[in-house]
Design an enzyme around this catalytic site. Sequence first.
Site, PDB file in Angstrom:
ATOM      1  N   ARG A 106       0.842  -1.183   0.000  1.00 40.98           N
ATOM      2  CA  ARG A 106       0.000   0.000   0.000  1.00 40.98           C
ATOM      3  C   ARG A 106       0.884   1.243   0.000  1.00 40.98           C
ATOM      4  O   ARG A 106       1.737   1.401   0.861  1.00 40.98           O
ATOM      5  CB  ARG A 106      -0.896  -0.012   1.246  1.00 40.98           C
ATOM      6  CG  ARG A 106      -2.028   0.956   1.161  1.00 40.98           C
ATOM      7  CD  ARG A 106      -3.075   0.663   2.212  1.00 40.98           C
ATOM      8  NE  ARG A 106      -2.500   0.165   3.449  1.00 40.98           N
ATOM      9  CZ  ARG A 106      -2.983   0.448   4.656  1.00 40.98           C
ATOM     10  NH1 ARG A 106      -4.045   1.200   4.746  1.00 40.98           N
ATOM     11  NH2 ARG A 106      -2.421  -0.044   5.733  1.00 40.98           N
TER      12      ARG A 106
ATOM     13  N   THR B 172      -0.918   7.588  -0.941  1.00 39.37           N
ATOM     14  CA  THR B 172      -2.228   7.518  -1.613  1.00 39.37           C
ATOM     15  C   THR B 172      -3.112   6.427  -1.014  1.00 39.37           C
ATOM     16  O   THR B 172      -4.314   6.402  -1.274  1.00 39.37           O
ATOM     17  CB  THR B 172      -2.037   7.189  -3.104  1.00 39.37           C
ATOM     18  OG1 THR B 172      -1.444   5.880  -3.185  1.00 39.37           O
ATOM     19  CG2 THR B 172      -1.138   8.195  -3.810  1.00 39.37           C
TER      20      THR B 172
ATOM     21  N   ASP C  47       0.316  -3.019  12.748  1.00 39.55           N
ATOM     22  CA  ASP C  47       0.724  -3.485  11.418  1.00 39.55           C
ATOM     23  C   ASP C  47       0.957  -4.996  11.477  1.00 39.55           C
ATOM     24  O   ASP C  47       1.907  -5.470  12.098  1.00 39.55           O
ATOM     25  CB  ASP C  47       2.001  -2.752  10.993  1.00 39.55           C
ATOM     26  CG  ASP C  47       2.373  -3.060   9.553  1.00 39.55           C
ATOM     27  OD1 ASP C  47       2.495  -2.121   8.748  1.00 39.55           O
ATOM     28  OD2 ASP C  47       2.540  -4.268   9.214  1.00 39.55           O
TER      29      ASP C  47
ATOM     30  N   ASP D  54       4.405  -6.309  10.158  1.00 39.78           N
ATOM     31  CA  ASP D  54       5.503  -5.999  11.089  1.00 39.78           C
ATOM     32  C   ASP D  54       5.465  -6.920  12.307  1.00 39.78           C
ATOM     33  O   ASP D  54       6.505  -7.363  12.790  1.00 39.78           O
ATOM     34  CB  ASP D  54       5.411  -4.542  11.553  1.00 39.78           C
ATOM     35  CG  ASP D  54       5.972  -3.579  10.515  1.00 39.78           C
ATOM     36  OD1 ASP D  54       6.633  -4.045   9.561  1.00 39.78           O
ATOM     37  OD2 ASP D  54       5.750  -2.369  10.654  1.00 39.78           O
TER      38      ASP D  54
HETATM   39  C1  PRP Z   1      -1.565  -4.787   5.063  1.00 36.50           C
HETATM   40  C2  PRP Z   1      -2.454  -5.999   5.091  1.00 36.50           C
HETATM   41  C3  PRP Z   1      -3.221  -5.866   3.821  1.00 36.50           C
HETATM   42  C4  PRP Z   1      -3.368  -4.376   3.671  1.00 36.50           C
HETATM   43  C5  PRP Z   1      -4.736  -4.001   4.119  1.00 36.50           C
HETATM   44  O1  PRP Z   1      -0.475  -4.996   4.279  1.00 36.50           O
HETATM   45  O2  PRP Z   1      -1.752  -7.203   5.229  1.00 36.50           O
HETATM   46  O3  PRP Z   1      -2.576  -6.436   2.697  1.00 36.50           O
HETATM   47  O4  PRP Z   1      -2.418  -3.773   4.540  1.00 36.50           O
HETATM   48  O5  PRP Z   1      -4.965  -2.668   3.878  1.00 36.50           O
HETATM   49  P1  PRP Z   1      -6.021  -2.197   2.794  1.00 36.50           P
HETATM   50  O6  PRP Z   1      -7.280  -2.989   3.019  1.00 36.50           O
HETATM   51  O7  PRP Z   1      -6.190  -0.743   3.126  1.00 36.50           O
HETATM   52  O8  PRP Z   1      -5.437  -2.406   1.440  1.00 36.50           O
HETATM   53  P2  PRP Z   1       0.656  -3.881   4.096  1.00 36.50           P
HETATM   54  O9  PRP Z   1       0.341  -3.057   2.891  1.00 36.50           O
HETATM   55  O10 PRP Z   1       0.863  -3.153   5.382  1.00 36.50           O
HETATM   56  O11 PRP Z   1       1.920  -4.752   3.710  1.00 36.50           O
HETATM   57  P3  PRP Z   1       2.681  -5.914   4.551  1.00 36.50           P
HETATM   58  O12 PRP Z   1       1.780  -7.119   4.520  1.00 36.50           O
HETATM   59  O13 PRP Z   1       3.933  -6.117   3.776  1.00 36.50           O
HETATM   60  O14 PRP Z   1       2.933  -5.413   5.935  1.00 36.50           O
HETATM   61  N1  URA Z   2      -2.689  -3.083   7.553  1.00 34.75           N
HETATM   62  C1  URA Z   2      -2.317  -3.474   8.790  1.00 34.75           C
HETATM   63  O1  URA Z   2      -1.390  -4.299   8.944  1.00 34.75           O
HETATM   64  N2  URA Z   2      -2.958  -2.967   9.839  1.00 34.75           N
HETATM   65  C2  URA Z   2      -3.975  -2.085   9.722  1.00 34.75           C
HETATM   66  O2  URA Z   2      -4.554  -1.666  10.739  1.00 34.75           O
HETATM   67  C3  URA Z   2      -4.351  -1.679   8.429  1.00 34.75           C
HETATM   68  C4  URA Z   2      -3.688  -2.207   7.354  1.00 34.75           C
END
Ligand code: PRP
Ligand code: URA
Length: 208
Positions: free
Chosen positions: A103, A107, A199, A202
């Site tokens: 993400r 944006t 997160d 993380d």
């Molecule tokens: C997190 C999560 C989803 C996304 C959800 O991933 O695992 O994929 O955010 O958010 P959304 O519904 O607003 O798209 P992130 O982008 O933080 O990446 P990561 O899994 O590498 O931590």
């Molecule tokens: N992705 C995460 O890992 N946590 C949140 O709360 C939203 C998006």
Amino acid sequence: MKPIKVEHPLIEHKLAILRDKKTGTKEFRELISEITLFLCYEAMKDAKLTEVEIETPVAKTKAHVIDENDYVFVPIIRAGTGMIDGIVTMIPNAKIGHIGLYRDEKTLKPVRYYYKMPKGIENKQVIVIDPMLATGGSGIDAITLLKEDGVKNIKFLSIIAAPEGLMRIEEVHPDVQVYCAAIDDHLNDVGYIVPGLGDAGDRIFGTV
Ligand code: PRP
Ligand code: URA
């Protein structure tokens, strides 16, 4: 399709520990797997059974089996991969595809960087897995990519969902059944689920 919130006291209990900021990496990973088991169990309720004849030590009998090869689970990298363990505990022969999305922090839009599916994906029951459904952007984009690849049957498993993301996914992909363990209150102004768990990526990978 309205989302299905999977309800069980054990899920509530495990979610409480999962959300707690004091919970460490090892326990966090284990809880993600355990809650995924429950979600998988619920999502497989309508799985097709085939009658087979087996022989117990006592007698021949008819039994019913699932064709595990009919199912492809697709984690959204990174955090979704933390759910694979729970899935393969339940369905050891399930095929796994991967979608890499991240993400954009400014944006909040998902950016794709990896896409690899097993052959014949278009005829499989595909179940996308990602612990967090926040704005819904990543989930919607992952489902769109799968549909472009000819996939017709898609479900989505998430551990914690925000009402905003659930509404969006229902609008854009009304044919997709979402299963979650919790529907939280709202998203904050940086797209995090409140109260959420922080997160997920993380916390699973210890990159905090
Ligand atoms: C997190 C999560 C989803 C996304 C959800 O991933 O695992 O994929 O955010 O958010 P959304 O519904 O607003 O798209 P992130 O982008 O933080 O990446 P990561 O899994 O590498 O931590
Ligand atoms: N992705 C995460 O890992 N946590 C949140 O709360 C939203 C998006």
